[in-house]
Motif scaffolding. Structure first.
Motif, mmCIF file in Angstrom:
data_model
loop_
_atom_site.group_PDB
_atom_site.id
_atom_site.type_symbol
_atom_site.label_atom_id
_atom_site.label_comp_id
_atom_site.label_asym_id
_atom_site.label_seq_id
_atom_site.Cartn_x
_atom_site.Cartn_y
_atom_site.Cartn_z
ATOM 1 N N ILE A 168 66.392 -57.420 -6.031
ATOM 2 C CA ILE A 168 65.799 -56.442 -5.125
ATOM 3 C C ILE A 168 64.942 -55.472 -5.926
ATOM 4 C CG2 ILE A 168 66.261 -54.588 -3.472
ATOM 5 C CD1 ILE A 168 68.901 -55.930 -2.862
ATOM 6 N N ALA A 169 63.705 -55.315 -5.499
ATOM 7 C CA ALA A 169 62.802 -54.352 -6.150
ATOM 8 C C ALA A 169 62.891 -53.025 -5.411
ATOM 9 C CB ALA A 169 61.372 -54.871 -6.125
ATOM 10 N N ASN A 178 52.467 -52.463 -9.665
ATOM 11 C CA ASN A 178 51.587 -53.400 -10.356
ATOM 12 C C ASN A 178 51.298 -54.627 -9.490
ATOM 13 O OD1 ASN A 178 50.163 -54.351 -12.768
ATOM 14 N ND2 ASN A 178 51.818 -55.869 -12.887
ATOM 15 N N GLN A 179 52.323 -55.119 -8.777
ATOM 16 C CA GLN A 179 52.109 -56.254 -7.886
ATOM 17 C C GLN A 179 51.154 -55.897 -6.756
ATOM 18 O OE1 GLN A 179 55.912 -57.600 -6.512
ATOM 19 N NE2 GLN A 179 56.608 -58.278 -8.536
ATOM 20 N N ARG A 181 48.754 -53.682 -6.969
ATOM 21 C CA ARG A 181 47.416 -53.619 -7.564
ATOM 22 C C ARG A 181 46.824 -55.004 -7.721
ATOM 23 N NH1 ARG A 181 45.502 -54.758 -12.280
ATOM 24 N NH2 ARG A 181 47.592 -55.121 -13.132
ATOM 25 N N GLU A 182 47.612 -55.958 -8.232
ATOM 26 C CA GLU A 182 47.116 -57.312 -8.433
ATOM 27 C C GLU A 182 46.749 -57.969 -7.102
ATOM 28 O OE1 GLU A 182 50.180 -59.270 -10.565
ATOM 29 O OE2 GLU A 182 49.683 -58.368 -12.508
ATOM 30 N N SER A 183 47.590 -57.758 -6.089
ATOM 31 C CA SER A 183 47.300 -58.338 -4.772
ATOM 32 C C SER A 183 46.015 -57.750 -4.194
ATOM 33 C CB SER A 183 48.466 -58.074 -3.815
ATOM 34 O OG SER A 183 49.647 -58.682 -4.284
ATOM 35 N N THR A 184 45.826 -56.442 -4.383
ATOM 36 C CA THR A 184 44.606 -55.791 -3.878
ATOM 37 C C THR A 184 43.376 -56.334 -4.578
ATOM 38 O OG1 THR A 184 45.894 -53.789 -3.441
ATOM 39 C CG2 THR A 184 43.507 -53.564 -3.481
ATOM 40 N N GLU A 185 43.465 -56.545 -5.890
ATOM 41 C CA GLU A 185 42.332 -57.080 -6.645
ATOM 42 C C GLU A 185 41.982 -58.489 -6.178
ATOM 43 O OE1 GLU A 185 43.403 -56.796 -10.730
ATOM 44 O OE2 GLU A 185 42.977 -54.644 -10.871
#
Length: 203
Positions: A168-169, A178-179, A181-185
């Motif tokens: 669980i995060a 960070n995830q 941000r990567e998904s948005t990019e």
């Protein structure tokens, strides 16, 4: 005032009319065997310090009625009627013999039963039931080990789902940011590629 009763009733000792035979594999007979009535009765009797007054109903009857009501979600009146009419429920509640001549108690008594059997007492009863079952399992496992000396424990099994480990995060975890941000990019790159394709097709 409380009159102590050991609460132990064998199915063979339960009196029933001619032609009626209670089955050992009935669920209420099995449930009655799981509950350590005698140990619970001893603790429950200590709650009654007053030696005068009317004798209270037995713990087995009070606890049994509450369990039956919780099982079927009966009303107080229906719970009393079901106990009066059903020999298996009477056995579960500690009757010495089947008796449908009168109700076991007034339905209003269910209110007092629920007040007496507080959450703390129910918790203690649950612990006693668990300890009884664990002792049975330990005895069974020790017997199995005696039969097979090569048997070894292959691991630990978690039976309570509330304490099962899971990935669980949490919100304060920086990897979540960070995830995101990567998904948005990735989404921006897709739109950029789509935009270039549209421009190229129009030209």
């Amino acid at each position: 005032m409380y009159k102590y009763d050991n609460g132990q009733i064998r199915l063979e000792d339960f009196g029933h009319p001619i032609g009626m035979n209670l089955k050992k594999d009935n669920r209420w007979v099995k449930k009655a065997q799981y509950i350590p009535w005698n140990e619970i009765e001893k603790k429950y009797a200590k709650l009654f310090s007053n030696k005068k007054g009317n004798v209270a109903k037995s713990l087995r009857l009070e606890l049994g009625a509450c369990i039956i009501q919780a099982e079927y979600r009966y009303s107080d009146i229906e719970t009393v009627l079901q106990i009066q009419e059903n020999p298996y429920l009477q056995y579960f509640c500690g009757y010495k013999a089947y008796d449908d001549s009168k109700p076991p108690f007034d339905p209003s008594m269910m209110v007092y039963f629920r007040k007496r059997l507080t959450a703390e007492i129910i918790g203690e009863i649950n612990e006693m039931i668990i300890e009884k079952e664990q002792s049975k399992e330990d005895k069974t496992s020790s017997d199995d080990n005696d039969d097979n000396d090569n048997h070894k424990n292959s691991g630990t099994m978690i039976v309570d789902a509330t304490c099962a480990p899971s990935q669980i995060a949490y919100p304060q975890d920086t990897s979540v940011l960070n995830q995101a941000r990567e998904s948005t990019e990735k989404i921006i790159d897709l739109f950029d590629n789509l935009k270039l394709k549209i421009i190229n097709t129009t030209n």
